[in-house]
Design an enzyme around this catalytic site. Structure first.
Site, PDB file in Angstrom:
ATOM      1  N   HIS A  43       5.143   3.982   5.279  1.00  0.00           N
ATOM      2  CA  HIS A  43       3.954   3.686   6.080  1.00  0.00           C
ATOM      3  C   HIS A  43       4.364   2.724   7.196  1.00  0.00           C
ATOM      4  CE1 HIS A  43      -0.663   2.868   6.055  1.00  0.00           C
ATOM      5  NE2 HIS A  43      -0.151   2.640   7.241  1.00  0.00           N
ATOM      6  N   GLU A  70       2.760   7.921   6.303  1.00  0.00           N
ATOM      7  CA  GLU A  70       1.371   7.486   6.401  1.00  0.00           C
ATOM      8  C   GLU A  70       1.179   6.616   7.630  1.00  0.00           C
ATOM      9  OE1 GLU A  70       0.487   6.989   1.598  1.00  0.00           O
ATOM     10  OE2 GLU A  70       0.709   5.218   2.865  1.00  0.00           O
ATOM     11  N   HIS A 190      -3.149   3.839  -4.012  1.00  0.00           N
ATOM     12  CA  HIS A 190      -3.507   2.450  -3.747  1.00  0.00           C
ATOM     13  C   HIS A 190      -3.836   1.738  -5.053  1.00  0.00           C
ATOM     14  CE1 HIS A 190      -4.129  -0.550  -0.535  1.00  0.00           C
ATOM     15  NE2 HIS A 190      -4.815  -1.163  -1.492  1.00  0.00           N
ATOM     16  N   GLY A 213       3.657   2.488  -4.450  1.00  0.00           N
ATOM     17  CA  GLY A 213       4.695   1.636  -3.909  1.00  0.00           C
ATOM     18  C   GLY A 213       4.713   0.246  -4.492  1.00  0.00           C
TER      19      GLY A 213
END
Length: 237
Positions: A43, A70, A190, A213
């Site tokens: 990201h 992302e 998330h 992550g």
């Protein structure tokens, strides 16, 4: 089986803290794939405080599984995605100064913009996904954009699950059922962790992919990266 895509932003954060190339981002991505993960996620943000744009270019030739980028589709991000042509682009409406993603798209208000962006990526054979909350109207509007998938924003589920509220899964289950009926693939991410991932997987029908992550890297500090990747894969079966 639900695929595990590992977000390696935190590896880049650690590397950047010393200004060198330790840990080596490309080697870590290779190791994660060798441990069984089916995808690598990054990201990049405009200030490049963790993932740098050059990392995306390097990973293009390095990732052997699915490559997911992302970000908010500002011009520099779109140019990067069109240059690197990952397997998937996940559109996230984060502000330039956001520490982490904290909301899904308002797909009603931004429908025409998302349609235009998605068409551009799909013309380049890049699968698209929209980061989104569980509101049924937003999911219905997402389907009208032409996106291939949605990614359910799971922070509220994770927070409530930690408090012992397992009923917090219900809106996500309902959202997944609706999305599938509308022909959308279903991703999620998330604050998913080893503590909640199996329960989430068991209650979300047609879950194609999770992107994890922060929790995965933090857990790996205690348990080891190879062990943690395999623990996630076991829970996702």
């Amino acid at each position: 089986m639900t695929k595990l895509s590992v977000n390696i932003n935190k590896i880049a954060t650690l590397r950047n803290s010393r200004g060198g190339n330790v840990p080596n981002l490309l080697k870590v991505a290779h190791d994660i794939e060798d441990f069984g993960a089916e995808g690598i996620t990054i990201h990049p943000r405009p200030d490049e405080r963790h993932i740098k744009y050059q990392d995306a270019r390097d990973l293009k030739y390095s990732v052997r599984t699915e490559f997911n980028i992302e970000g908010n589709p500002i011009k520099s991000f779109m140019d990067l995605v069109l240059e690197t042509k990952p397997t998937q682009v996940t559109l996230v409406p984060d502000a330039v100064d956001a520490i982490t993603s904290n909301a899904g798209w308002n797909t009603i208000e931004h429908q025409s913009f998302l349609q235009e962006v998605i068409q551009e990526f799909q013309r380049n054979n890049i699968r698209t996904s929209i980061f989104i909350d569980t509101d049924a109207k937003l999911i219905e509007a997402a389907a009208k954009t032409g996106t291939d998938r949605i990614e359910l924003y799971t922070e509220n589920f994770a927070s409530e699950f930690d408090k012992g509220n397992k009923n917090a899964i219900k809106p996500y289950t309902e959202a997944a059922i609706l999305a599938h009926k509308l022909g959308l693939g279903i991703n999620a991410g998330h604050d998913l962790s080893l503590e909640n991932i199996q329960f989430f997987k068991e209650n979300i029908p047609n879950l194609a992919e999770v992107s994890i992550g922060h929790a995965l890297i933090a857990e790996s500090l205690y348990l080891g990266l190879e062990n943690v990747v395999k623990m996630y894969l076991h829970r996702l079966k």
